[in-house]
Scaffold this motif. Structure first.
Motif, PDB file in Angstrom:
ATOM      1  N   GLY A  63       0.793  -1.217   0.000  1.00 30.02           N
ATOM      2  CA  GLY A  63       0.000   0.000   0.000  1.00 30.02           C
ATOM      3  C   GLY A  63       0.828   1.271   0.000  1.00 30.02           C
ATOM      4  N   PRO A  64       0.265   2.318  -0.588  1.00 30.93           N
ATOM      5  CA  PRO A  64       0.977   3.595  -0.709  1.00 30.93           C
ATOM      6  C   PRO A  64       1.378   4.228   0.625  1.00 30.93           C
ATOM      7  N   GLU A  65       0.564   4.103   1.661  1.00 34.64           N
ATOM      8  CA  GLU A  65       0.905   4.747   2.933  1.00 34.64           C
ATOM      9  C   GLU A  65       2.109   4.076   3.584  1.00 34.64           C
ATOM     10  N   ALA A  66       2.193   2.756   3.492  1.00 37.02           N
ATOM     11  CA  ALA A  66       3.361   2.053   4.023  1.00 37.02           C
ATOM     12  C   ALA A  66       4.611   2.456   3.249  1.00 37.02           C
ATOM     13  N   VAL A  67       4.484   2.557   1.926  1.00 37.29           N
ATOM     14  CA  VAL A  67       5.629   2.954   1.101  1.00 37.29           C
ATOM     15  C   VAL A  67       6.030   4.387   1.422  1.00 37.29           C
ATOM     16  N   ARG A  68       5.056   5.260   1.631  1.00 34.93           N
ATOM     17  CA  ARG A  68       5.362   6.657   1.980  1.00 34.93           C
ATOM     18  C   ARG A  68       6.198   6.717   3.252  1.00 34.93           C
ATOM     19  N   ALA A  69       5.787   5.963   4.275  1.00 35.42           N
ATOM     20  CA  ALA A  69       6.516   5.971   5.548  1.00 35.42           C
ATOM     21  C   ALA A  69       7.943   5.473   5.346  1.00 35.42           C
ATOM     22  N   LEU A  70       8.107   4.435   4.554  1.00 36.15           N
ATOM     23  CA  LEU A  70       9.443   3.903   4.309  1.00 36.15           C
ATOM     24  C   LEU A  70      10.301   4.886   3.528  1.00 36.15           C
ATOM     25  N   LEU A  71       9.729   5.502   2.497  1.00 37.59           N
ATOM     26  CA  LEU A  71      10.487   6.482   1.715  1.00 37.59           C
ATOM     27  C   LEU A  71      10.874   7.681   2.574  1.00 37.59           C
ATOM     28  N   GLU A  72       9.983   8.098   3.461  1.00 39.21           N
ATOM     29  CA  GLU A  72      10.305   9.195   4.373  1.00 39.21           C
ATOM     30  C   GLU A  72      11.526   8.820   5.218  1.00 39.21           C
ATOM     31  N   GLY A  73      11.525   7.610   5.728  1.00 40.54           N
ATOM     32  CA  GLY A  73      12.653   7.151   6.525  1.00 40.54           C
ATOM     33  C   GLY A  73      13.941   7.082   5.733  1.00 40.54           C
ATOM     34  N   VAL A  74      13.848   6.545   4.536  1.00 39.71           N
ATOM     35  CA  VAL A  74      15.035   6.428   3.681  1.00 39.71           C
ATOM     36  C   VAL A  74      15.609   7.808   3.372  1.00 39.71           C
ATOM     37  N   LEU A  75      14.740   8.750   3.039  1.00 34.18           N
ATOM     38  CA  LEU A  75      15.231  10.093   2.717  1.00 34.18           C
ATOM     39  C   LEU A  75      15.861  10.767   3.938  1.00 34.18           C
TER      40      LEU A  75
END
Length: 153
Positions: A63-75
């Motif tokens: 899901g997009p919200e899980a991916v958003r949280a992960l991308l936020e962390g990666v950045l």
């Protein structure tokens, strides 16, 4: 933007740099969004059923919200993040974005493997990194960043 360029030997290159072409593919848009740190633009490119496969967690995130949280962390964890090249034919469904970054004193190289569905949305996002010490630094950096705020997949 250069997509398929001619080689001196007459072959065609599948490696293309990104420029300011108004007809950017979803993959090129993702590259531009992540390089700019624009999470809203990146998430807008994801399919509702997107699957994200992490280099350090066995089970995929959905899901997009899980991916958003992960991308936020990666950045937040990656330093000096930059894509170095994109590999894949412009009209293909599968693409690879090769990147480099740093976490503390660890240099990382990695690749985002993206699949674009028939609707033009990214429905698969798989990340691989090297070397192993870099993957370990990524895992530790993400753990420290989230401190349990992102549930396991």
């Amino acid at each position: 933007m250069v997509h398929l360029g001619a080689h001196p030997d007459g072959g065609r290159s599948l490696i293309r740099p990104v420029g300011d072409n108004p007809a950017m593919s979803p993959v090129d848009q993702m590259r531009a969004a992540l390089e700019a740190g624009d999470l809203d633009a990146a998430v807008a490119l994801l399919a509702p059923d997107v699957v994200f496969r992490s280099p350090v967690v066995h089970k995929p995130y959905q899901g997009p919200e899980a991916v958003r949280a992960l991308l936020e962390g990666v950045l937040a964890v990656f330093e000096d993040f930059r894509y170095e090249r994109a590999i894949g034919a412009p009209d293909a469904a599968d693409h690879a974005l090769v990147f480099a970054c740093r976490i503390g004193d660890r240099e990382l190289q990695g690749c985002d493997f993206l699949h674009v569905n028939d609707a033009g949305q990214i429905d698969e996002f798989t990340v691989m990194v090297r070397p192993m010490t870099g993957a370990m630094a990524l895992a530790e950096g993400m753990r420290a960043h989230f401190e349990g705020s992102v549930p396991a997949p």
